[in-house]
Design an enzyme around this catalytic site. Structure first.
Site, short mmCIF file in Angstrom:
data_model
loop_
_atom_site.label_atom_id
_atom_site.label_comp_id
_atom_site.label_asym_id
_atom_site.label_seq_id
_atom_site.Cartn_x
_atom_site.Cartn_y
_atom_site.Cartn_z
N ILE A 281 0.81 -1.22 0.00
CA ILE A 281 0.00 0.00 0.00
C ILE A 281 0.84 1.26 0.00
CG2 ILE A 281 -2.01 -1.08 1.07
CD1 ILE A 281 -1.10 -0.08 3.76
N GLY A 282 2.16 1.12 -0.01
CA GLY A 282 3.01 2.30 -0.05
C GLY A 282 4.47 1.92 -0.17
N GLY B 274 8.63 3.90 -0.17
CA GLY B 274 9.44 5.09 -0.06
C GLY B 274 10.86 4.80 -0.47
N GLY B 275 11.76 5.71 -0.13
CA GLY B 275 13.15 5.57 -0.54
C GLY B 275 13.86 4.39 0.10
N VAL C 277 5.52 -0.38 2.58
CA VAL C 277 4.45 -0.59 3.56
C VAL C 277 3.44 -1.56 2.97
CG1 VAL C 277 2.67 0.49 4.98
CG2 VAL C 277 4.77 1.75 4.46
N LYS D 156 5.54 -1.84 7.94
CA LYS D 156 6.61 -1.12 7.24
C LYS D 156 7.87 -1.98 7.27
CE LYS D 156 8.71 3.48 6.99
NZ LYS D 156 8.66 4.85 7.55
N ASP E 197 9.60 16.09 8.72
CA ASP E 197 9.19 15.61 7.40
C ASP E 197 7.67 15.67 7.26
OD1 ASP E 197 9.67 14.71 4.83
OD2 ASP E 197 9.71 12.59 5.39
#
Length: 471
Positions: free
Chosen positions: A85-86, A88-89, A93, A108, A201
């Site tokens: 569902i996600g 990042g760098g 997730v 995560k 952030d």
């Protein structure tokens, strides 16, 4: 040939589709990195479902034990991976099922390529910091651990599973919605700041919106403790440039305190109202001077003229270049927004009520006059030309003037205010304000314009009058 099987590669941590027929236990090569993947299919009599990337996952019904297996995305420890569902760098997730307690979580997972010492320490620090925060607008951490070389953090799953970035992508937020979200987030940031935690952030993609439209701050991967001397981020620009406070952009993240989060939240509020960030700063400001980095951001009213002026001033203060010129802390920012919101509600509601009362009175007056006229015609009917002549010959105090007509709603209702004049145009480079149509505004670049509705507003913003058009 059997349908493709989606699994997680142990090496590159990517979810990949493996096609072909397999025996009960077999090996396949990862189409991403080429490493061997061990395929463990479930027993033939176990309940499974065919994986489809477009298949919706229902979060309102419990998943039965065993319904998802390695025929889905695989398993890490006691977590059954259902859907990514996600990403990042340095992490991904997953929607996952915690088999120990039979609940859905957001898991995560640190990418295998990021298992260096600094990334691992940052990942552990995120888990420890987030786990110590208990606020209704901060996503809580359930657990942290490592299984077979996989490092993971288990977060509470936010029902709705969309970010504020997704919400802004659907269209600009209303003023009420944007302010309510900002108030809740400012409260969450103040809670973290009181405990010595600076997020560093804050951006729409790190804010989850649940099914009740309540925001939840997440991803404390770049957070720092104000009392810590950790050098994980010293002199390294980390974060997203468009939302980063100037002190972070200039390579001094160690100087970022709670006012850096205030700046970022001010940018987020601007974007909720305008649909865009005030300035697009995707690339790091290499070799740029303080003057170039610190040029004033455009006002929200120059993008969305309908934003109330007091709200514009609140946002402008939150995003000042120098931290000393911003709100002292997130609580002060929150309180300014709350005062504006409450005052706006208190003043707008009575005004609407007064208008409604005025219109009701006007309608009632017209109805009474109409009824009296009908009654007079009914009980005192005219008797031909003689009756008309008698009325015309009546004394002045009885005779009705020709212009004496029942009042209309247009004459009774209040006249709309026209206090706002045409906008004045400011030049951001010279800080000179011009009257609309001034020859000095010809050829002025669009991003150099700033609109003002009156001279007082322009002078408050530090602009001087043009000597040609003399506004």
């Amino acid at each position: 040939m059997k349908a493709p099987i989606r699994v997680i590669c142990d090496r590159c941590q990517e979810s990949v589709d493996i096609s072909g027929d397999f025996s009960r236990t077999g090996e396949a090569a990862c189409p991403r990195c080429g490493s061997a993947i061990q395929i463990d299919l479930p027993p033939s009599d176990s309940p499974t479902v065919d994986y489809r990337s477009d298949a919706p996952i229902s979060l309102d019904r419990p998943l039965s034990e065993g319904i998802h297996s390695r025929i889905g995305l695989g398993r890490i420890g006691h977590y059954d991976l259902i859907e990514r569902i996600g990403r990042g760098g340095y992490s991904q997730v997953f929607l996952a099922k915690d088999l120990k307690v039979d609940r859905l979580v957001a898991l995560k997972v640190l990418k295998a390529s990021k298992h260096d010492e600094k990334s691992l320490e940052r990942f552990r620090r995120e888990a420890k910091i987030a786990a110590g925060l208990d606020h209704p607008n901060i996503v809580p951490v359930w657990a942290f651990g490592e299984d077979d070389g996989h490092y993971w953090i288990s977060y509470k799953l936010i029902r709705g599973r969309r970010t504020l970035a997704d919400r802004i992508g659907e269209g600009r937020c209303s003023t009420a919605e944007a302010v309510d979200i900002a108030v809740k987030l400012a409260d969450a940031l103040h809670y973290a700041h009181e405990r010595g935690i600076v997020h560093r952030d804050v951006k729409p993609s790190n804010i989850m919106i649940d099914s009740q439209d309540i925001p939840h701050l997440t991803d404390f991967g770049l957070a720092r403790r104000l009392s810590s001397n950790s050098n994980l981020s010293e002199n390294v620009v980390l974060g997203t440039m468009n939302y980063m406070a100037p002190e972070q952009r200039m390579g001094h993240p160690e100087l970022a305190d709670g006012r850096a989060d205030v700046y970022s939240l001010g940018i987020v509020l601007f974007e909720m109202l305008a649909g865009v960030v005030p300035l697009d700063m995707r690339s790091p400001p290499k070799n740029r001077s303080r003057k170039e980095i610190g040029r004033p951001l455009p006002s929200i009213r120059s993008v969305v003229p309908g934003v109330p002026r007091e709200l514009e001033r609140i946002i402008a203060r939150a995003v000042q270049f120098d931290a000393a010129d911003r709100f002292d802390d997130a609580l002060q920012f929150r309180n300014a927004l709350v005062r504006w919101r409450d005052a706006n509600r208190e003043t707008s509601t009575p005004a609407k009520n007064d208008l409604a009362k005025g219109l009701s009175s006007a309608v009632l007056a017209v109805a009474i006059l109409a009824a009296l006229y009908v009654a007079s015609v009914r009980f005192f009917p005219p008797a031909g030309d003689s009756a008309i002549q008698a009325l015309q010959d009546a004394p002045g105090d009885i005779r009705r003037p020709d212009d004496s007509k029942p009042p209309s709603l247009q004459t009774i209702a209040p006249t709309p205010s026209t206090s706002d004049s045409l906008p004045f145009i400011g030049n951001r480079s010279s800080h000179v304000v011009h009257r609309e149509g001034c020859s000095s505004t010809r050829g002025m670049k669009e991003d150099n314009r700033q609109l003002f509705h009156d001279l007082e507003e322009a002078e408050e913003s530090g602009y001087k009058k043009c000597e040609k058009c003399r506004p």
